[in-house]
Design a protein around this motif. Structure first.
Motif, PDB file in Angstrom:
ATOM      1  N   SER A  14       1.051   3.950  -2.732  1.00 42.49           N
ATOM      2  CA  SER A  14       0.526   5.326  -2.404  1.00 42.49           C
ATOM      3  C   SER A  14       1.682   6.098  -3.187  1.00 42.49           C
ATOM      4  O   SER A  14       1.243   7.597  -3.552  1.00 42.49           O
ATOM      5  CB  SER A  14       0.540   5.633  -1.002  1.00 42.49           C
ATOM      6  OG  SER A  14      -0.514   4.919  -0.442  1.00 42.49           O
ATOM      7  N   MET A  41      -7.381  -1.238   1.603  1.00 41.73           N
ATOM      8  CA  MET A  41      -7.117  -0.853   3.140  1.00 41.73           C
ATOM      9  C   MET A  41      -8.748  -1.374   3.713  1.00 41.73           C
ATOM     10  O   MET A  41      -8.721  -2.128   4.940  1.00 41.73           O
ATOM     11  CB  MET A  41      -7.549   0.543   3.087  1.00 41.73           C
ATOM     12  CG  MET A  41      -6.501   1.299   2.766  1.00 41.73           C
ATOM     13  SD  MET A  41      -4.914   0.968   3.548  1.00 41.73           S
ATOM     14  CE  MET A  41      -5.323   1.432   5.326  1.00 41.73           C
ATOM     15  N   GLU A  98      -5.791   4.606  -6.793  1.00 49.25           N
ATOM     16  CA  GLU A  98      -6.529   5.025  -5.565  1.00 49.25           C
ATOM     17  C   GLU A  98      -7.827   3.998  -5.287  1.00 49.25           C
ATOM     18  O   GLU A  98      -7.952   4.017  -3.976  1.00 49.25           O
ATOM     19  CB  GLU A  98      -7.199   6.561  -5.843  1.00 49.25           C
ATOM     20  CG  GLU A  98      -6.069   7.447  -5.634  1.00 49.25           C
ATOM     21  CD  GLU A  98      -6.333   8.877  -5.701  1.00 49.25           C
ATOM     22  OE1 GLU A  98      -7.777   9.151  -5.899  1.00 49.25           O
ATOM     23  OE2 GLU A  98      -5.694   9.666  -5.183  1.00 49.25           O
ATOM     24  N   ARG A 105      -6.198   0.981  -3.803  1.00 51.26           N
ATOM     25  CA  ARG A 105      -5.556   1.242  -2.450  1.00 51.26           C
ATOM     26  C   ARG A 105      -6.946   1.363  -1.322  1.00 51.26           C
ATOM     27  O   ARG A 105      -6.858   0.595  -0.304  1.00 51.26           O
ATOM     28  CB  ARG A 105      -4.855   2.400  -2.431  1.00 51.26           C
ATOM     29  CG  ARG A 105      -4.482   2.977  -1.097  1.00 51.26           C
ATOM     30  CD  ARG A 105      -3.550   4.079  -1.117  1.00 51.26           C
ATOM     31  NE  ARG A 105      -4.235   5.418  -1.357  1.00 51.26           N
ATOM     32  CZ  ARG A 105      -3.759   6.568  -1.369  1.00 51.26           C
ATOM     33  NH1 ARG A 105      -2.349   6.644  -0.921  1.00 51.26           N
ATOM     34  NH2 ARG A 105      -4.484   7.610  -1.620  1.00 51.26           N
ATOM     35  N   SER A 106      -8.035   1.880  -1.626  1.00 48.20           N
ATOM     36  CA  SER A 106      -9.034   1.991  -0.741  1.00 48.20           C
ATOM     37  C   SER A 106      -9.750   0.725  -0.469  1.00 48.20           C
ATOM     38  O   SER A 106     -10.025   0.385   0.752  1.00 48.20           O
ATOM     39  CB  SER A 106     -10.219   3.029  -1.469  1.00 48.20           C
ATOM     40  OG  SER A 106     -10.774   2.511  -2.482  1.00 48.20           O
ATOM     41  N   ASN A 159       0.896   9.482  -5.723  1.00 50.87           N
ATOM     42  CA  ASN A 159       1.233  10.703  -5.382  1.00 50.87           C
ATOM     43  C   ASN A 159       2.273  11.242  -6.637  1.00 50.87           C
ATOM     44  O   ASN A 159       2.347  12.415  -6.705  1.00 50.87           O
ATOM     45  CB  ASN A 159       2.052  10.767  -4.081  1.00 50.87           C
ATOM     46  CG  ASN A 159       1.270  10.973  -2.861  1.00 50.87           C
ATOM     47  OD1 ASN A 159       0.897  11.912  -2.235  1.00 50.87           O
ATOM     48  ND2 ASN A 159       0.942   9.693  -2.035  1.00 50.87           N
ATOM     49  N   ALA A 174     -11.085   6.851   4.910  1.00 55.78           N
ATOM     50  CA  ALA A 174     -10.122   7.302   4.149  1.00 55.78           C
ATOM     51  C   ALA A 174      -9.102   8.221   5.097  1.00 55.78           C
ATOM     52  O   ALA A 174      -7.957   8.535   4.403  1.00 55.78           O
ATOM     53  CB  ALA A 174     -10.636   8.697   3.605  1.00 55.78           C
ATOM     54  N   ILE A 216       0.787  -1.107   0.071  1.00 59.32           N
ATOM     55  CA  ILE A 216      -0.007   0.102  -0.082  1.00 59.32           C
ATOM     56  C   ILE A 216       0.914   1.471  -0.125  1.00 59.32           C
ATOM     57  O   ILE A 216       0.558   2.288  -0.728  1.00 59.32           O
ATOM     58  CB  ILE A 216      -0.804   0.076   1.230  1.00 59.32           C
ATOM     59  CG1 ILE A 216      -2.005  -1.121   1.070  1.00 59.32           C
ATOM     60  CG2 ILE A 216      -1.525   1.190   1.302  1.00 59.32           C
ATOM     61  CD1 ILE A 216      -2.921  -1.531   2.308  1.00 59.32           C
ATOM     62  N   THR A 257      -5.444   6.586   4.574  1.00 57.21           N
ATOM     63  CA  THR A 257      -4.770   6.833   3.180  1.00 57.21           C
ATOM     64  C   THR A 257      -3.963   8.157   3.252  1.00 57.21           C
ATOM     65  O   THR A 257      -2.973   8.501   2.631  1.00 57.21           O
ATOM     66  CB  THR A 257      -5.653   6.989   1.976  1.00 57.21           C
ATOM     67  OG1 THR A 257      -6.688   7.973   2.537  1.00 57.21           O
ATOM     68  CG2 THR A 257      -6.359   5.616   1.907  1.00 57.21           C
ATOM     69  N   PHE A 295      -0.539   7.822   4.684  1.00 54.93           N
ATOM     70  CA  PHE A 295       0.293   7.329   3.654  1.00 54.93           C
ATOM     71  C   PHE A 295       0.799   8.321   2.869  1.00 54.93           C
ATOM     72  O   PHE A 295       1.808   8.197   2.011  1.00 54.93           O
ATOM     73  CB  PHE A 295      -0.470   6.112   2.872  1.00 54.93           C
ATOM     74  CG  PHE A 295      -0.291   4.750   3.580  1.00 54.93           C
ATOM     75  CD1 PHE A 295       0.854   4.112   3.655  1.00 54.93           C
ATOM     76  CD2 PHE A 295      -1.408   4.041   3.924  1.00 54.93           C
ATOM     77  CE1 PHE A 295       0.919   2.751   4.270  1.00 54.93           C
ATOM     78  CE2 PHE A 295      -1.452   3.163   4.685  1.00 54.93           C
ATOM     79  CZ  PHE A 295      -0.330   2.187   4.837  1.00 54.93           C
ATOM     80  N   ASP A 296      -0.103   9.309   2.547  1.00 54.13           N
ATOM     81  CA  ASP A 296       0.197  10.443   1.580  1.00 54.13           C
ATOM     82  C   ASP A 296       1.143  11.407   2.349  1.00 54.13           C
ATOM     83  O   ASP A 296       1.953  12.320   1.580  1.00 54.13           O
ATOM     84  CB  ASP A 296      -1.160  11.083   1.053  1.00 54.13           C
ATOM     85  CG  ASP A 296      -1.656  10.168   0.238  1.00 54.13           C
ATOM     86  OD1 ASP A 296      -1.102   9.403  -0.384  1.00 54.13           O
ATOM     87  OD2 ASP A 296      -3.080  10.434   0.007  1.00 54.13           O
TER      88      ASP A 296
END
Length: 578
Positions: free
Chosen positions: A29, A84, A77, A80-81, A33, A133, A25, A136, A139-140
């Motif tokens: 991420s 999670m 994205e 990724r969601s 980005n 969210a 993940i 995330t 991670f960002d």
């Protein structure tokens, strides 16, 4: 024999098992980005290349490239969601067995506040936060320096503006941490109080209705509910206020970045493309902080829940044994046992000391609050002795795994509770491998077979929650069959005849005699003398201490001489075979 005991489950070990998932993940991420730079560089190229050169093919090419990159970003994205959410489910799947096991044992080891279900709510909170969210944004956040660094490449003052904005929002994040922890903790405590009162209301609905004090309980509910709503509103207000402030600040900072860029363009130190691109870059750089602040209340709740789960699993480790002991067949020994209720330090049973051989039947008598039920709980291993030991064939109870020990013990508590399911399932202790022969054997040993087959669905009759569809006497007799399931060596019956009619009394006496005849040990805690008809030994308790122990006739003669209020009806007087 097991050569290697299973290692105890820890939160650190569980999180370590998800290391590869978290690494994946994090890598995803990073790609997301980098792709998030698409918008900024597209605007930079449009304003600095396409517009001055009036090149339509270049514009079309850049637009197609940007659209492709945006699609890849959106797909990543989305993946990724979903990862999670699956990660939260995986964590729950690995952790819930240990949490549920600890939940079962915790009331037997400590005095619990609230309704005792806080560990399950904590697990739900952690899982929900992981699937939201909020993570995330975490991670960002490490990628913020990339965006700020690019801003410095555009121009020094653009970089300074971006860095100042990040510092302001980071300070706001620290403020969110400081301001939300207390209200969130109070809201959680009020939620537990509210749940406890709601559950007590449901359990005692009949009494409230019959005696007309439901209105007064309702007033308590209104007050407790108001406290909960106020605490929840306070926590939400703090989080909402900080979230709104962060959003406004981000918009102001983006506009400020445009102003700085416009000034640099006027001064011919930057291009129009840089002005627009830096504003977009600013918004992207600060978006994770804004998202983190918006979800900070959930983050604090999850962190508090995680800390409680860590404390729970540390305090209630699952035992592991390397050797499986044989089934007990010969003796029960109680060695200087003192017993204190969970969470208390003062014992209610002091230095109990006696032993029983196979085939024995022990009656435990004494006034209320003399420690009889507490002693019974210690004999089953439900309560751990404060000192001393309970042994079966020389081994202390904790040398058996709980599930294995349960096969050798039958227990009928004072407060009979059945689980929603069929009568057969309850008798079989919900053993999925239970055979009909074993269920019938336990039912007949308890003398409840005829009662069950006369019900509409026989053994498939559903008992309802807590056995609500059965009478108190029926529940007690079915619970007796459950205690006898599998012919356990040690059977402890606490007030087993409190709800029985004459037929049930006869069946109970026969069951006690049956335990003794097959070489088991029966321990009967009683106020009503009829339960002692088929025991051969009596133990008298008062003030938490053993006052007398020995053959029934000898001990009871001393009781009678001391004018004790207990009158024992013998088996011959009741017409039951001794």
């Amino acid at each position: 024999m097991k050569t290697t005991p299973s290692p105890p489950l820890t939160l650190a070990g569980i999180m370590s098992s998800f290391r590869r998932a978290f690494s994946g993940i994090a890598l995803m991420s990073g790609v997301v980005n980098v792709l998030a730079l698409t918008g900024s560089f597209f605007m930079l190229q449009v304003y600095d290349r396409v517009v001055p050169g009036r090149s339509v093919p270049t514009l079309v090419g850049l637009a197609m490239l940007a659209a492709t990159l945006f699609v890849f970003q959106g797909v990543l994205e989305l993946i990724r969601s979903r990862l999670m959410v699956r990660l939260g489910q995986g964590l729950d799947a690995k952790l819930s067995p240990s949490v549920y096991s600890a939940l079962m044992r915790l009331p037997l080891r400590a005095k619990l506040p609230g309704d005792g279900l806080q560990p399950l709510r904590d697990l739900d909170q952690v899982r929900s936060f992981i699937g939201s969210a909020g993570p995330t944004a975490l991670f960002d956040l490490p990628w913020m320096p990339l965006y700020i660094g690019i801003c410095f490449i555009f121009h020094f003052w653009i970089g300074v503006t971006a860095l100042a904005g990040a510092v302001v929002l980071f300070a706001l994040t620290l403020l969110a941490e400081f301001r939300t922890s207390g209200p969130t903790k109070i809201a959680g405590q009020q939620a537990a109080v509210r749940s406890t009162l709601a559950e007590a209301t449901r359990r005692n609905a009949e009494a409230m209705q019959a005696m007309g004090f439901g209105g007064r309980i309702a007033e308590r509910w209104y007050a407790v509910n108001a406290d909960y709503l106020n605490a929840h509103a306070a926590a939400s207000d703090v989080a909402g206020t900080l979230g709104t402030i962060s959003k406004i600040l981000r918009l102001m900072l983006q506009s400020g970045m445009l102003a700085v860029g416009a000034y640099l363009v006027i001064q011919q130190e930057a291009t129009g493309g840089i002005m627009i691109a830096s504003s977009i870059m600013m918004g992207r750089a600060l978006a994770p902080i804004e998202l983190a602040i918006a979800h900070w209340k959930g983050f604090v709740s999850a962190r508090q829940s995680w800390a409680r789960l860590k404390q729970l699993l540390s305090a209630m480790p699952e035992g592991a044994t390397s050797v499986t002991l044989p089934a007990p067949v010969s003796a029960l020994a109680v060695e200087n046992v003192s017993v204190a209720p969970p969470g208390e330090r003062t014992p209610v049973v002091w230095d109990a000391n006696f032993s029983l051989a196979r085939g024995s039947g022990l009656g435990v008598i004494g006034p209320s609050a003399s420690g009889k039920s507490s002693l019974a709980r210690a004999l089953t291993g439900v309560w751990l002795p404060a000192r001393g030991a309970v042994r079966l064939d020389g081994a202390t109870l904790d040398q058996w795994p709980t599930d294995e020990l349960g096969k050798h013990i039958g227990y009928l508590p004072q407060d009979v509770q059945l689980f929603d399911g069929t009568i057969a399932q309850n008798i079989a202790r919900f053993d999925p491998d239970a055979s009909s022969d074993m269920v019938l054997a336990a039912s007949k040993a308890a003398g409840v077979h005829d009662l069950v087959v006369h019900l509409a669905d026989g053994y498939d009759t559903r008992v309802g929650e807590a056995g609500a569809s059965l009478s108190a006497g029926q529940r007690q007799r079915i619970a007796l069959a459950r205690a006898l399931y599998g012919d356990p060596f040690l059977v402890i019956l606490d007030e087993p005849n409190s709800n029985l009619d004459a037929e049930g009394e006869v069946a109970l006496s026969a069951a006690i005699q049956g335990i003794r005849d097959r070489g088991g040990i029966a321990v009967v805690v009683a106020h009503r003398s009829s339960a002692l008809a088929n025991v051969d030994t009596v133990l008298v308790m008062a003030n938490g201490r053993v006052q007398a122990f020995g053959p029934k006739d000898e001990v009871l003669s001393k009781v009678f001489r001391s004018a004790a209020p207990l009158k024992v009806v013998t088996a011959t007087e009741r017409g039951v075979p001794a």
